[in-house]
Design a protein around this motif. Structure first.
Motif, PDB file in Angstrom:
ATOM      1  N   ASP A 144       0.826  -1.195   0.000  1.00  0.00           N
ATOM      2  CA  ASP A 144       0.000   0.000   0.000  1.00  0.00           C
ATOM      3  C   ASP A 144       0.870   1.257   0.000  1.00  0.00           C
ATOM      4  O   ASP A 144       1.974   1.266   0.534  1.00  0.00           O
ATOM      5  N   SER A 145       0.344   2.323  -0.567  1.00  0.00           N
ATOM      6  CA  SER A 145       1.086   3.590  -0.605  1.00  0.00           C
ATOM      7  C   SER A 145       1.309   4.156   0.793  1.00  0.00           C
ATOM      8  O   SER A 145       2.237   4.949   1.013  1.00  0.00           O
ATOM      9  N   ARG A 146       0.455   3.751   1.753  1.00  0.00           N
ATOM     10  CA  ARG A 146       0.619   4.228   3.133  1.00  0.00           C
ATOM     11  C   ARG A 146       1.494   3.298   3.972  1.00  0.00           C
ATOM     12  O   ARG A 146       1.653   3.530   5.180  1.00  0.00           O
ATOM     13  N   ALA A 147       2.059   2.290   3.361  1.00  0.00           N
ATOM     14  CA  ALA A 147       2.860   1.314   4.101  1.00  0.00           C
ATOM     15  C   ALA A 147       4.018   2.012   4.811  1.00  0.00           C
ATOM     16  O   ALA A 147       4.677   2.898   4.253  1.00  0.00           O
ATOM     17  N   PHE A 148       4.277   1.595   6.022  1.00  0.00           N
ATOM     18  CA  PHE A 148       5.339   2.197   6.826  1.00  0.00           C
ATOM     19  C   PHE A 148       6.700   2.061   6.141  1.00  0.00           C
ATOM     20  O   PHE A 148       7.546   2.942   6.245  1.00  0.00           O
ATOM     21  N   TRP A 149       6.890   0.973   5.422  1.00  0.00           N
ATOM     22  CA  TRP A 149       8.148   0.749   4.717  1.00  0.00           C
ATOM     23  C   TRP A 149       8.401   1.847   3.682  1.00  0.00           C
ATOM     24  O   TRP A 149       9.548   2.161   3.367  1.00  0.00           O
ATOM     25  N   ARG A 150       7.343   2.446   3.158  1.00  0.00           N
ATOM     26  CA  ARG A 150       7.456   3.508   2.165  1.00  0.00           C
ATOM     27  C   ARG A 150       7.433   4.902   2.786  1.00  0.00           C
ATOM     28  O   ARG A 150       7.482   5.900   2.063  1.00  0.00           O
ATOM     29  N   ALA A 151       7.328   4.989   4.087  1.00  0.00           N
ATOM     30  CA  ALA A 151       7.195   6.290   4.745  1.00  0.00           C
ATOM     31  C   ALA A 151       8.405   7.170   4.470  1.00  0.00           C
ATOM     32  O   ALA A 151       9.545   6.697   4.403  1.00  0.00           O
ATOM     33  N   ASP A 152       8.152   8.460   4.312  1.00  0.00           N
ATOM     34  CA  ASP A 152       9.238   9.427   4.240  1.00  0.00           C
ATOM     35  C   ASP A 152       9.942   9.458   5.596  1.00  0.00           C
ATOM     36  O   ASP A 152       9.307   9.699   6.633  1.00  0.00           O
ATOM     37  N   LEU A 153      11.244   9.209   5.595  1.00  0.00           N
ATOM     38  CA  LEU A 153      11.967   9.043   6.859  1.00  0.00           C
ATOM     39  C   LEU A 153      11.934  10.312   7.701  1.00  0.00           C
ATOM     40  O   LEU A 153      11.725  10.255   8.919  1.00  0.00           O
ATOM     41  N   LEU A 154      12.124  11.448   7.073  1.00  0.00           N
ATOM     42  CA  LEU A 154      12.119  12.698   7.831  1.00  0.00           C
ATOM     43  C   LEU A 154      10.741  12.974   8.411  1.00  0.00           C
ATOM     44  O   LEU A 154      10.612  13.373   9.574  1.00  0.00           O
ATOM     45  N   GLU A 155       9.707  12.748   7.627  1.00  0.00           N
ATOM     46  CA  GLU A 155       8.349  12.986   8.120  1.00  0.00           C
ATOM     47  C   GLU A 155       8.037  12.085   9.310  1.00  0.00           C
ATOM     48  O   GLU A 155       7.534  12.551  10.345  1.00  0.00           O
ATOM     49  N   ALA A 156       8.329  10.789   9.168  1.00  0.00           N
ATOM     50  CA  ALA A 156       8.040   9.850  10.246  1.00  0.00           C
ATOM     51  C   ALA A 156       8.862  10.171  11.494  1.00  0.00           C
ATOM     52  O   ALA A 156       8.355  10.128  12.621  1.00  0.00           O
ATOM     53  N   ALA A 157      10.137  10.498  11.293  1.00  0.00           N
ATOM     54  CA  ALA A 157      10.993  10.826  12.435  1.00  0.00           C
ATOM     55  C   ALA A 157      10.508  12.086  13.138  1.00  0.00           C
ATOM     56  O   ALA A 157      10.566  12.178  14.377  1.00  0.00           O
ATOM     57  N   THR A 158      10.004  13.041  12.382  1.00  0.00           N
ATOM     58  CA  THR A 158       9.539  14.286  12.990  1.00  0.00           C
ATOM     59  C   THR A 158       8.327  14.048  13.874  1.00  0.00           C
ATOM     60  O   THR A 158       8.173  14.696  14.928  1.00  0.00           O
ATOM     61  N   HIS A 159       7.445  13.123  13.476  1.00  0.00           N
ATOM     62  CA  HIS A 159       6.343  12.756  14.365  1.00  0.00           C
ATOM     63  C   HIS A 159       6.884  12.275  15.712  1.00  0.00           C
ATOM     64  O   HIS A 159       6.336  12.597  16.779  1.00  0.00           O
TER      65      HIS A 159
END
Length: 301
Positions: A112-127
């Protein structure tokens, strides 16, 4: 704030209970602040309860909300009140996994496009930076760089946790998220290779087999030799029981007659009654009778 603050970053509901449930129960009972961040709701988990198979991703795709309920029940057993999803519910989806030709977990070809494996690293880290600066933990627990056994979401959780820890310590990064905080100690969850070999030998002498089959000469990276282990957390029987109850709360993933409890409850209490950790950042505290640190906060002022 409580004097001791522990932050754990795990990929899916049930990972926390299996890998860190004892530490969570112990420190929560002792009055420490325990905060869990779960990166996905485990939408692609295998459903082991026949009457709930309709929830699976390939059918109704309602497993995520159900597993959130299981997570809530598990946290009640562990005494943990602060448990969150990275970025909020539904921000990142379970990436799923397949077994590759080497027997390791790997990402699916179609995710899926929302899969965590595909997450933008900076965006996820900022959360996660926002959580770190709010909670200000002295100890962070997550996975090693291989994600324990190769699951893509575990690997991504490792990357996000470490990137967030670095960014959270930079005063000029996202001042709007709070005052900078440098986490003093970071641990990776682990298993003891020597303990596994001993258990396998003892069971063989008793004419029994290990519930989990491993090649003892080629163990997955999550099994570390003693010189690479830093901490061994054991606790009171009631905390061990809390961990076992929390594991059972994840009923779609862990069945009472499955591999996790195949050796019977008495042996299960022994098997899951000690958790091992590798120190990835910080200075190790004093060594106890076990030969390891026996408190993740040891050595902190």
């Amino acid at each position: 704030m409580p004097d001791r603050r522990l932050l754990l970053v795990h990929a899916h509901p049930d990972d926390e209970s299996i890998g860190s449930g004892l530490a969570m129960a112990k420190y929560a009972a002792e009055g420490a602040q325990v905060t869990l961040v779960t990166c996905t709701l485990g939408e692609h988990g295998e459903v082991l309860v026949p009457e709930l198979e309709h929830l699976a991703a390939e059918r109704e795709d309602n497993l995520g909300p159900h597993r959130l309920g299981e997570l809530s029940d598990a946290m009640a057993h562990l005494g943990v009140k602060d448990f969150r999803r990275l970025g909020g519910d539904g921000t990142y989806r379970d990436s799923g996994m397949v077994w590759d030709e080497n027997g390791n977990a790997a990402a699916m070809d179609d995710i899926d496009s929302r899969a965590f494996w595909r997450a933008d690293l900076l965006e996820a880290a900022t959360h996660l930076v926002a959580v770190i600066r709010e909670v200000r933990p002295q100890v962070l627990v997550t996975y090693d760089e291989f994600g324990a056994y190769g699951h893509p979401d575990h690997i991504q959780a490792h990357r996000v946790a470490h990137y967030a820890a670095a960014l959270a310590a930079v005063p000029s990064y996202r001042r709007d998220l709070g005052e900078a905080w440098d986490i003093p100690k970071i641990y990776w969850t682990a298993e003891s290779a020597s303990r596994l070999r001993e258990a396998s030998e003892q069971l063989a002498q008793a004419g029994q087999e290990m519930p989990f089959q491993f090649d003892l000469d080629h163990l997955p990276p999550m099994f570390a030799e003693d010189e690479d282990l830093s901490a061994a957390i054991s606790s009171a029987p009631e905390h061990v029981q809390a961990k076992l109850d929390a594991m059972r709360a994840h009923a779609t993933q862990i069945t009472p007659d499955g591999q996790f409890f195949a050796m019977g409850m008495d042996l299960a209490a022994i098997t899951w009654g000690t958790e091992y950790y590798r120190l990835a950042k910080g200075v190790a505290g004093p060594v106890g009778e076990s030969g390891f640190e026996e408190d993740l906060f040891a050595g902190l002022g």
